[in-house]
Scaffold this motif. Structure first.
Motif, short mmCIF file in Angstrom:
data_model
loop_
_atom_site.label_atom_id
_atom_site.label_comp_id
_atom_site.label_asym_id
_atom_site.label_seq_id
_atom_site.Cartn_x
_atom_site.Cartn_y
_atom_site.Cartn_z
N GLU A 85 0.95 2.93 9.03
CA GLU A 85 0.73 2.33 10.35
C GLU A 85 -0.74 1.97 10.49
N PRO A 86 -1.07 0.69 10.82
CA PRO A 86 -2.47 0.28 10.94
C PRO A 86 -3.11 0.84 12.20
N GLY A 87 -4.42 1.05 12.14
CA GLY A 87 -5.19 1.51 13.29
C GLY A 87 -6.67 1.40 12.98
N PHE A 88 -7.50 2.09 13.78
CA PHE A 88 -8.94 2.08 13.54
C PHE A 88 -9.55 3.39 14.01
N ILE A 89 -10.75 3.68 13.54
CA ILE A 89 -11.49 4.88 13.93
C ILE A 89 -12.42 4.48 15.07
N MET A 91 0.84 -1.19 0.00
CA MET A 91 0.00 0.00 0.00
C MET A 91 0.88 1.25 0.00
N ARG A 92 0.36 2.29 -0.59
CA ARG A 92 1.07 3.58 -0.64
C ARG A 92 0.12 4.69 -0.21
N CYS A 93 0.68 5.73 0.38
CA CYS A 93 -0.08 6.92 0.74
C CYS A 93 -0.47 7.66 -0.53
N GLU A 140 -5.54 6.81 5.39
CA GLU A 140 -6.14 6.04 4.30
C GLU A 140 -7.17 5.12 4.96
N LEU A 141 -8.41 5.13 4.48
CA LEU A 141 -9.47 4.31 5.05
C LEU A 141 -9.90 3.22 4.08
N PHE A 142 -10.08 2.02 4.63
CA PHE A 142 -10.53 0.87 3.86
C PHE A 142 -11.62 0.16 4.67
N TYR A 146 -5.30 3.48 8.11
CA TYR A 146 -3.84 3.42 8.06
C TYR A 146 -3.31 4.85 8.03
N ARG A 147 -2.40 5.17 8.94
CA ARG A 147 -1.80 6.50 9.01
C ARG A 147 -0.43 6.47 8.37
#
Length: 71
Positions: free
Chosen positions: A12-16, A1-3, A64-66, A55-56
């Motif tokens: 960096e993975p994360g969540f809302i 993945m790319r910004c 980036e949101l998926f 992902y930040r």
């Protein structure tokens, strides 16, 4: 993945988080336009809910949101 902003490759993975009343602690994406119910809440009945993964970018802090189907 790319910004998509700076073309960086370190995401960096994360969540809302959803801290609202009766929430499960994470946000979800629901297909279709927002429709309000009788008391002003979103109508969600019979609609598929998708978990949002965020992902930040370490370089520019862009998010980036998926989505993925609810487990």
């Amino acid at each position: 993945m790319r910004c998509t902003q700076c073309d960086g490759t370190e995401l960096e993975p994360g969540f809302i988080e959803d801290g609202g009343e009766h929430s499960q602690g994470y946000a979800r994406w629901i297909q279709g336009p927002l429709e309000r119910g009788l008391f002003g809440g979103a109508r969600r009945l019979w609609k598929t809910r998708w978990i949002i993964d965020a992902y930040r970018c370490v370089g520019c802090s862009h998010l980036e949101l998926f989505v993925r189907p609810k487990d």
